[in-house]
Enzyme design. Structure first.
Site, PDB file in Angstrom:
ATOM      1  CB  CYS A  28      -0.911   0.148   1.362  1.00  0.00           C
ATOM      2  SG  CYS A  28      -2.060   1.432   1.830  1.00  0.00           S
ATOM      3  CB  CYS A  31       0.721   1.701   4.453  1.00  0.00           C
ATOM      4  SG  CYS A  31      -1.246   1.581   4.094  1.00  0.00           S
TER       5      CYS A  31
END
Length: 105
Positions: A28, A31
């Protein structure tokens, strides 16, 4: 310091004090953008706020229990009770302002 936690250690690691858990995944991009922000805040708030991190691919019980569908999600707990849930990337100044609010509540 950010402590890596799992479904099995979540409750034990987050039941005392102010704890921020970063629910994320290695694939991600937002993230990964948030990780250095969390690491900086963990250093700045050492002793005041505990920072933990959980990989949602490796641990699915706790994220499911919180209804986490988007990552990154930060779950904020104070003395074992969830007081906030922040979804998506946030820049460091914004997160720092949120932390100050949690510390004074």
């Amino acid at each position: 310091m950010v402590t890596e936690i799992s479904d099995q250690t979540f409750n034990q690691e987050t039941d005392k004090g102010l704890v921020i858990t970063d629910f994320s995944a290695t694939w991600c991009p937002p993230c990964q953008m948030l990780k250095p922000v969390i690491n900086n805040l963990a250093e700045q708030y050492d002793g005041k706020v505990k920072f933990t991190s959980m990989d949602v691919d490796e641990n699915q019980q706790v994220p499911a229990a919180f209804g986490i569908q988007g990552i990154p999600t930060l779950v904020v707990k104070k003395d074992g009770k969830v007081i906030d849930q922040l979804v998506g990337f946030r820049p460091e100044p914004l997160l720092k302002a949120q932390l100050e609010k949690y510390l004074t509540e």
